[in-house]
Design an enzyme around this catalytic site. Sequence first.
Site, PDB file in Angstrom:
ATOM      1  N   CYS A  75       0.803  -1.182   0.055  1.00  0.00           N
ATOM      2  CA  CYS A  75      -0.065   0.105  -0.044  1.00  0.00           C
ATOM      3  C   CYS A  75       0.885   1.275  -0.040  1.00  0.00           C
ATOM      4  CB  CYS A  75      -0.849   0.016   1.357  1.00  0.00           C
ATOM      5  SG  CYS A  75      -2.011   1.471   1.400  1.00  0.00           S
ATOM      6  N   CYS A 189      -0.370   3.594  -6.661  1.00  0.00           N
ATOM      7  CA  CYS A 189      -1.321   2.829  -5.757  1.00  0.00           C
ATOM      8  C   CYS A 189      -1.643   1.452  -6.075  1.00  0.00           C
ATOM      9  CB  CYS A 189      -2.842   3.669  -5.863  1.00  0.00           C
ATOM     10  SG  CYS A 189      -4.068   2.748  -4.978  1.00  0.00           S
TER      11      CYS A 189
HETATM   12  N1  DGL Z   1      -3.902   0.403  -2.279  1.00  0.00           N
HETATM   13  C1  DGL Z   1      -3.690   1.445  -1.547  1.00  0.00           C
HETATM   14  C2  DGL Z   1      -2.456   2.198  -2.172  1.00  0.00           C
HETATM   15  O1  DGL Z   1      -1.656   1.729  -2.557  1.00  0.00           O
HETATM   16  C3  DGL Z   1      -4.620   2.438  -0.789  1.00  0.00           C
HETATM   17  C4  DGL Z   1      -5.816   2.432  -1.552  1.00  0.00           C
HETATM   18  C5  DGL Z   1      -6.963   3.265  -0.531  1.00  0.00           C
HETATM   19  O2  DGL Z   1      -7.381   2.532   0.600  1.00  0.00           O
HETATM   20  O3  DGL Z   1      -7.332   4.416  -0.621  1.00  0.00           O
HETATM   21  O4  DGL Z   1      -2.123   3.608  -1.879  1.00  0.00           O
END
Ligand code: DGL
Length: 263
Positions: A75, A189
């Site tokens: 993340c 993301c």
């Molecule tokens: N998948 C996450 C990232 O890489 C976060 C997405 C979210 O919950 O806003 O930032």
Amino acid sequence: MKADAPILFFDSGVGGLSVLEPVRALLPTAPIVYVADSAAYPYGTKTEAEIAMRVPALLGRLVERFQPRLIVIACNTACTIALDHVRAALDLPVVGTVPAIKPAAEATKSGVIGILGTEATIRQPYVDDLAARFASHCTVVRHGSARLVDLAEAKLAGETVAVEDVRRAALPLFEQAGAGGMDSVVLACTHFPLLRDELGAAFPGLAWVDGGAGIARRVQHLTRDQPWPAQYPGGVAVFTGRIPFAPLLTALSAYGIADIRTI
Ligand code: DGL
């Protein structure tokens, strides 16, 4: 190190599956615990303080519960805000996921690169620092989109995601001053590689760059002398919110995960 000690993947939702996939390709019998902090989804619209409070504490509890050999924080939002806090709090290797600005800056021919992340990620000093270190010769434009995160979740939950919806959500990246001629976009993301086909159809001819392959090599390197089970034992998915609906369970099984739990 016991052969059955898992690698723990952590994200707010299903985005971390885009990191899990390349890791499994290199380490096919690695035991997997995939944690989706669905009770606090989405992360990208939260404050720095909320993320910095929540993520290290939750990971601490997960380490006690699952005794992983290594954690992959899959993340960008959590890592660009809280990676240092997590590493300081835990006594095991933590592999982070941060925007792949370096490979994008190496690959661009036009010298214009885009960063597509969450709203929280794109405002982080961590990202300013990566851009200054690796892309000082480039024009770098950014856009944060909560809508794209939701669309990736919807796709994995079995809904049809229209290319036009993806196009509309990502379009502001291309409409900014300086964005003309952009040829590479960092998928900053982990949800966004799950929409690679739709992004490619909406904006043809661009290179979409994510860090998944590099993270997989890093995990392989850090575990190079460790034992693994002879056969893949099956993965576990842990949701901090309620158990997801059936289509998502089907999607998870395509990633080698059939044991679904909540905490
Ligand atoms: N998948 C996450 C990232 O890489 C976060 C997405 C979210 O919950 O806003 O930032």
